[in-house]
Design a protein around this motif. Structure first.
Motif, PDB file in Angstrom:
ATOM      1  N   GLU A 103      -4.726   0.595  -5.624  1.00 41.67           N
ATOM      2  CA  GLU A 103      -3.860   1.629  -5.063  1.00 41.67           C
ATOM      3  C   GLU A 103      -2.401   1.205  -5.247  1.00 41.67           C
ATOM      4  O   GLU A 103      -2.100   0.007  -5.292  1.00 41.67           O
ATOM      5  N   PRO A 104      -1.473   2.166  -5.369  1.00 38.61           N
ATOM      6  CA  PRO A 104      -1.717   3.613  -5.413  1.00 38.61           C
ATOM      7  C   PRO A 104      -2.241   4.064  -6.776  1.00 38.61           C
ATOM      8  O   PRO A 104      -2.220   3.293  -7.720  1.00 38.61           O
ATOM      9  N   PHE A 105      -2.733   5.261  -6.832  1.00 40.44           N
ATOM     10  CA  PHE A 105      -3.276   5.856  -8.057  1.00 40.44           C
ATOM     11  C   PHE A 105      -4.497   5.097  -8.576  1.00 40.44           C
ATOM     12  O   PHE A 105      -4.681   4.941  -9.784  1.00 40.44           O
ATOM     13  N   ASP A 107      12.467   7.469  -5.843  1.00 43.35           N
ATOM     14  CA  ASP A 107      11.155   7.879  -5.342  1.00 43.35           C
ATOM     15  C   ASP A 107      10.060   7.823  -6.405  1.00 43.35           C
ATOM     16  O   ASP A 107       9.030   8.470  -6.273  1.00 43.35           O
ATOM     17  N   ARG A 108      10.280   7.025  -7.458  1.00 47.44           N
ATOM     18  CA  ARG A 108       9.290   6.990  -8.538  1.00 47.44           C
ATOM     19  C   ARG A 108       8.012   6.239  -8.152  1.00 47.44           C
ATOM     20  O   ARG A 108       7.006   6.361  -8.823  1.00 47.44           O
ATOM     21  N   HIS A 109       8.079   5.419  -7.103  1.00 43.75           N
ATOM     22  CA  HIS A 109       6.901   4.670  -6.643  1.00 43.75           C
ATOM     23  C   HIS A 109       6.689   4.966  -5.163  1.00 43.75           C
ATOM     24  O   HIS A 109       7.630   4.873  -4.371  1.00 43.75           O
ATOM     25  N   PRO A 110       5.472   5.338  -4.751  1.00 44.54           N
ATOM     26  CA  PRO A 110       5.233   5.736  -3.355  1.00 44.54           C
ATOM     27  C   PRO A 110       5.358   4.611  -2.336  1.00 44.54           C
ATOM     28  O   PRO A 110       5.446   4.868  -1.141  1.00 44.54           O
ATOM     29  N   GLN A 111       5.381   3.354  -2.794  1.00 41.21           N
ATOM     30  CA  GLN A 111       5.424   2.240  -1.853  1.00 41.21           C
ATOM     31  C   GLN A 111       6.802   1.606  -1.721  1.00 41.21           C
ATOM     32  O   GLN A 111       6.949   0.591  -1.043  1.00 41.21           O
ATOM     33  N   ARG A 140      11.111   1.106  -3.513  1.00 35.32           N
ATOM     34  CA  ARG A 140      12.000   1.164  -4.679  1.00 35.32           C
ATOM     35  C   ARG A 140      11.530   0.193  -5.755  1.00 35.32           C
ATOM     36  O   ARG A 140      11.594  -1.025  -5.596  1.00 35.32           O
ATOM     37  N   PHE A 167       2.066   7.697 -11.509  1.00 34.58           N
ATOM     38  CA  PHE A 167       3.511   7.517 -11.321  1.00 34.58           C
ATOM     39  C   PHE A 167       4.287   8.504 -12.212  1.00 34.58           C
ATOM     40  O   PHE A 167       3.927   9.666 -12.312  1.00 34.58           O
ATOM     41  N   ASP A 168       5.342   7.995 -12.857  1.00 34.22           N
ATOM     42  CA  ASP A 168       6.120   8.807 -13.801  1.00 34.22           C
ATOM     43  C   ASP A 168       5.822   8.387 -15.239  1.00 34.22           C
ATOM     44  O   ASP A 168       6.679   8.466 -16.116  1.00 34.22           O
TER      45      ASP A 168
END
Length: 229
Positions: free
Chosen positions: A36-38, A84-88, A90, A131-132
């Motif tokens: 996680e994530p993803f 905000d490119r990573h949910p956890q 910067r 992610f992006d």
């Protein structure tokens, strides 16, 4: 009064965009994430930079751990740093790219459990990425589209011996458009950097084509500057 510097708390990561050419297809190397994530999503090979290693060292380590590939020369091409490119938190990612000839020595076997598997995927059939990573891939493809017009990077994807049809196929796949066969061949041969091997393809059911080799020494001797294709 001395102004205090602001405190930053950013983590750095590496993402690897590895292109390959095989079976008439332009491919990209992806991993299936096991964390996680993803979790269970497809993604570019990537992970965090360790405090005791350079960016280049980190890129080599991460690619090796997640795919089993080693001794791959990669170049930085872009930095992705949206807050905000990573949910956890910067995470600033430095993207690297490479172009590989695919063959038996490019077997994929992740060393780290961070990746369930690694797989070559046709760029036309990309799944939804974590992610992006779609944006990172798009930037990588844009990079090689620009480079292929002025530098002989297509030969990094081809086998040592290739046909003019294979060469044209690489250009068409990267540029995303059809090229006139007669004009393409005339222009490529006019540069004087393709060596006619006086050999034909073997084991094909159609008319065998002439094989060529890219003459690196002649290219270096003739062109001290970039050439336009």
């Amino acid at each position: 009064m001395k102004e205090e510097l602001p405190q930053f708390n950013s983590t750095f990561s590496i993402d690897c965009v590895i292109f390959g050419f095989d079976g008439g297809e332009l491919k990209i190397l992806l991993i299936e994430r096991n964390e996680e994530p993803f979790k269970d999503w497809w993604a570019l090979p990537g992970n965090l930079v360790r405090a005791n290693e350079s960016l280049d060292q980190s890129a080599s380590r991460i690619l090796n751990e997640l795919t089993g590939l080693g001794d791959i020369y990669m170049e930085q091409y872009y930095t992705f740093g949206d807050p905000d490119r990573h949910p956890q938190g910067r995470v600033v990612s430095i993207a690297y790219y490479a172009l590989l000839r695919l063959g038996g020595d490019k077997a994929l076997k992740p060393i780290s459990t961070y990746a369930k598997q690694a797989h070559w995927v046709n760029v036309k059939d990309l799944p939804k990425l974590a992610f992006d990573h779609q944006q990172i891939f798009d930037k990588g493809l844009e990079k090689i589209k620009r480079r292929i017009k002025h530098q002989p990077i297509a030969f990094e994807l081809l086998p040592e011996k290739f046909t003019l049809t294979q060469l044209q196929n690489v250009y068409e796949l990267i540029l995303g458009k059809k090229l006139d066969k007669r004009n393409f061949r005339k222009k490529m041969l006019s540069f004087g950097v393709l060596r006619d091997l006086e050999e034909k393809q073997k084991g094909v059911s159609f008319r065998a084509a002439t094989l060529y080799r890219f003459d690196k020494r002649k290219y270096a001797k003739l062109f001290g500057k970039e050439i336009s294709f």
